[in-house]
Design an enzyme around this catalytic site. Structure first.
Site, PDB file in Angstrom:
ATOM      1  CG  ASN A  14      34.872  31.695  55.849  1.00 20.78           C
ATOM      2  OD1 ASN A  14      34.143  32.436  56.070  1.00 20.78           O
ATOM      3  ND2 ASN A  14      36.137  31.819  56.079  1.00 20.78           N
ATOM      4  CE  LYS A  16      37.279  33.658  53.094  1.00 24.03           C
ATOM      5  NZ  LYS A  16      38.736  33.799  52.511  1.00 24.03           N
ATOM      6  CG  HIS A 101      39.877  32.174  58.089  1.00 23.89           C
ATOM      7  ND1 HIS A 101      40.605  33.117  57.454  1.00 23.89           N
ATOM      8  CD2 HIS A 101      39.317  31.345  57.212  1.00 23.89           C
ATOM      9  CE1 HIS A 101      40.521  32.743  56.081  1.00 23.89           C
ATOM     10  NE2 HIS A 101      39.634  31.762  55.853  1.00 23.89           N
ATOM     11  CD  GLU A 103      40.208  35.762  55.081  1.00 23.31           C
ATOM     12  OE1 GLU A 103      39.056  35.817  55.394  1.00 23.31           O
ATOM     13  OE2 GLU A 103      40.356  35.243  53.935  1.00 23.31           O
ATOM     14  CD  GLU A 173      40.744  27.911  54.733  1.00 22.69           C
ATOM     15  OE1 GLU A 173      39.704  27.961  54.068  1.00 22.69           O
ATOM     16  OE2 GLU A 173      40.745  29.006  55.497  1.00 22.69           O
ATOM     17  N   GLY A 179      41.790  33.108  48.080  1.00 19.49           N
ATOM     18  CA  GLY A 179      41.264  33.936  47.279  1.00 19.49           C
ATOM     19  C   GLY A 179      42.198  34.486  46.104  1.00 19.49           C
ATOM     20  CB  SER A 219      41.697  28.899  44.956  1.00 21.04           C
ATOM     21  OG  SER A 219      42.019  30.324  45.132  1.00 21.04           O
TER      22      SER A 219
HETATM   23  P1  13P Z   1      38.663  31.292  48.752  1.00 30.67           P
HETATM   24  O1  13P Z   1      38.058  29.775  48.403  1.00 30.67           O
HETATM   25  O2  13P Z   1      37.934  32.375  48.613  1.00 30.67           O
HETATM   26  O3  13P Z   1      40.173  31.181  48.312  1.00 30.67           O
HETATM   27  O4  13P Z   1      38.854  31.202  50.429  1.00 30.67           O
HETATM   28  C1  13P Z   1      39.121  30.104  50.939  1.00 30.67           C
HETATM   29  C2  13P Z   1      39.027  30.469  52.512  1.00 30.67           C
HETATM   30  O5  13P Z   1      39.595  31.208  53.291  1.00 30.67           O
HETATM   31  C3  13P Z   1      37.995  29.906  53.250  1.00 30.67           C
HETATM   32  O6  13P Z   1      37.999  29.622  54.645  1.00 30.67           O
END
Ligand code: 13P
Length: 256
Positions: A14, A16, A101, A103, A173, A179, A219
């Site tokens: 992803n 982003k 997601h 976010e 997740e 992150g 992560s």
């Molecule tokens: P990270 O791997 O950067 O923690 O992000 C995970 C994520 O949100 C994937 O959709």
């Protein structure tokens, strides 16, 4: 021991809101070359910004690397300035769409109802949803993670028929692990993945549950992927930061 059922192992990136079109094309073609020289033991997907989809689809071998959008509109078409529909995404050559997601839920107010519409439109347009669920830190601390993921599934995807549901990939997740460098332990991941699979079994039966791919995200990196993916109910990962460099992403893919 991995299951004898048909579910696929998937490592999905992803990206982003990262990478210009040129940078994205360079990353996708680099990955294409790496994976042509060394066949992965899982399906590989990259989730790119909308504007990259068509260019990347024509630059790589999409039978080797699937392409995902990171969102789609909750409306079919029409006067919705700035939105991108599921049929538009499908027309680029993308195969998947990441939906729900954390976010998008947190920053763009995506509710269970909105996500339900998005999932239905994705399926109607033959896109496979990668549907994300997961609790925030306070919910984990209060030991409420199970009720949170249950409500998220019930709110947006348990309305589907078994046939529709079988086209969905679930991504667990934990928001506190995204992150942050904090990963769920292998035991935490296995425990909640098994719980999620149990919920699917209660709703759709054991066969559908065993055939559902459930990814872990948060992560995940080349250093911890192997241990996470070794769990019987963890069928791969949804990878943020570590999907932005070909070598790192390949390191995660090599977790299988
Ligand atoms: P990270 O791997 O950067 O923690 O992000 C995970 C994520 O949100 C994937 O959709």
């Amino acid at each position: 021991m991995k299951s004898i059922f048909m579910r696929k192992n998937i490592v999905a990136g992803n990206w982003k809101m990262n990478k210009t079109l040129q940078e994205g094309l360079a990353l996708a073609t680099e990955l294409n070359t790496i994976l042509s020289n060394s066949k992965p033991n899982c399906e590989v997907v990259i989730g790119t910004p909308f504007i990259h989809l068509a260019s990347i689809a024509s630059a790589i071998d999409t039978s080797k690397i699937g392409i995902a959008a990171q969102n789609c509109a909750d409306k079919e078409s029409g006067a919705y300035t700035g939105e991108v529909s599921a049929s538009m995404i499908k027309s680029t050559g993308a195969e998947y769409v990441i939906l729900g997601h954390s976010e998008r839920r947190a920053y763009y107010g995506e509710t269970y109802e909105i996500l339900k519409e998005k999932v239905l439109l994705a399926l109607k347009n033959e896109l496979k949803p990668i549907f994300c669920i997961g609790e925030v830190k306070e919910e984990r601390e209060a030991n409420k993670q199970n009720e949170v993921v249950k409500a998220q599934l019930e709110g947006s995807v348990f309305n589907l028929s078994a046939e529709e549901f079988s086209k969905i990939v679930i991504a667990y997740e934990p928001v506190w692990a995204i992150g942050t460098g904090l990963t769920a332990t292998s035991e935490q991941a296995q425990e909640i993945h098994a719980y999620i699979r149990g919920l699917i079994a209660d709703k759709y039966g054991k066969e559908t549950a065993e055939n559902t791919t459930i990814l872990y995200g948060g992560s995940c990196n080349p250093g911890n992927a192997k241990e996470l993916f070794a769990n019987p109910d963890v069928d791969g990962g949804l990878i943020g930061g570590a999907s932005l460099k070909a070598a790192d992403f390949k390191g995660v893919i090599d977790g299988f």
